[in-house]
Design a protein around this motif. Structure first.
Motif, mmCIF file in Angstrom:
data_model
loop_
_atom_site.group_PDB
_atom_site.id
_atom_site.type_symbol
_atom_site.label_atom_id
_atom_site.label_comp_id
_atom_site.label_asym_id
_atom_site.label_seq_id
_atom_site.Cartn_x
_atom_site.Cartn_y
_atom_site.Cartn_z
ATOM 1 N N ALA A 133 0.840 -1.190 0.000
ATOM 2 C CA ALA A 133 0.000 0.000 0.000
ATOM 3 C C ALA A 133 0.875 1.241 0.000
ATOM 4 N N THR A 134 0.321 2.313 -0.570
ATOM 5 C CA THR A 134 1.025 3.592 -0.580
ATOM 6 C C THR A 134 0.081 4.715 -0.171
ATOM 7 N N ILE A 135 0.661 5.783 0.345
ATOM 8 C CA ILE A 135 -0.113 6.985 0.660
ATOM 9 C C ILE A 135 0.760 8.190 0.340
ATOM 10 N N TYR A 150 -2.565 12.405 0.846
ATOM 11 C CA TYR A 150 -3.457 11.378 1.405
ATOM 12 C C TYR A 150 -4.095 10.466 0.354
ATOM 13 N N SER A 151 -3.641 10.518 -0.892
ATOM 14 C CA SER A 151 -4.132 9.554 -1.870
ATOM 15 C C SER A 151 -3.534 8.185 -1.570
ATOM 16 N N PHE A 171 -7.024 -4.219 3.934
ATOM 17 C CA PHE A 171 -5.992 -3.377 4.549
ATOM 18 C C PHE A 171 -6.304 -1.903 4.295
ATOM 19 N N THR A 172 -5.935 -1.067 5.248
ATOM 20 C CA THR A 172 -6.101 0.376 5.111
ATOM 21 C C THR A 172 -4.827 1.076 5.565
ATOM 22 N N ILE A 173 -4.271 1.897 4.677
ATOM 23 C CA ILE A 173 -3.102 2.697 5.026
ATOM 24 C C ILE A 173 -3.593 4.097 5.401
ATOM 25 N N SER A 174 -2.979 4.665 6.423
ATOM 26 C CA SER A 174 -3.342 6.011 6.851
ATOM 27 C C SER A 174 -2.112 6.687 7.434
ATOM 28 N N ASP A 193 6.023 13.249 -4.145
ATOM 29 C CA ASP A 193 5.122 12.224 -4.679
ATOM 30 C C ASP A 193 5.462 11.829 -6.108
ATOM 31 N N SER A 194 6.681 12.082 -6.536
ATOM 32 C CA SER A 194 7.064 11.697 -7.889
ATOM 33 C C SER A 194 7.229 10.182 -7.976
#
Length: 121
Positions: A51-53, A57-58, A69-72, A103-104
């Motif tokens: 997972a990525t954030i 917050y995207s 699963f939840t990423i935060s 965020d590149s």
């Protein structure tokens, strides 16, 4: 030099839950501009992105964990989380958090030491 420290791993039965945490040793201002990710590596397998954030917050998830699963992130605590529900034996792996400034599409360049997650009855 960013230092990342994971915690929260352990042994859980199938169907159970765990929450992983990853604390970053950077200024709050820098953390706000940092993209974060969780990876995992099971024995004998290649490391895979879980997972990525982004700093905005995207979020994005591997197909194998979508809906479970939840990423935060909590920018006030310089911490990213991975809430893992309905765990399956195939989720067993060492989980690593990673970070990069911005965020590149560059590679993540800071890594934690990993935390073991074992799903077994």
């Amino acid at each position: 030099q960013v230092q990342l420290t994971e915690s929260g791993g352990g042994l859980v039965q199938p169907g159970g839950s765990l929450r992983l945490s990853c604390a970053a040793s950077v200024s709050i201002l820098r953390f706000r501009a940092t993209a974060m990710a969780w990876y995992r590596q099971a024995p004998g397998k290649q490391r895979e992105l879980v997972a990525t954030i982004t700093s905005g917050y995207s979020t994005n998830y591997a197909d194998s964990v979508k809906g479970r699963f939840t990423i935060s992130r909590d920018n006030a605590k310089n911490t990213v989380y991975l809430q893992m529900n309905n765990l399956k034996p195939e989720d067993t792996a060492v989980y690593y958090c990673a970070s990069k400034l911005g965020d590149s599409k560059t590679e993540y360049d800071a890594w934690g030491q990993g935390t073991q997650v074992t799903v077994s009855s």
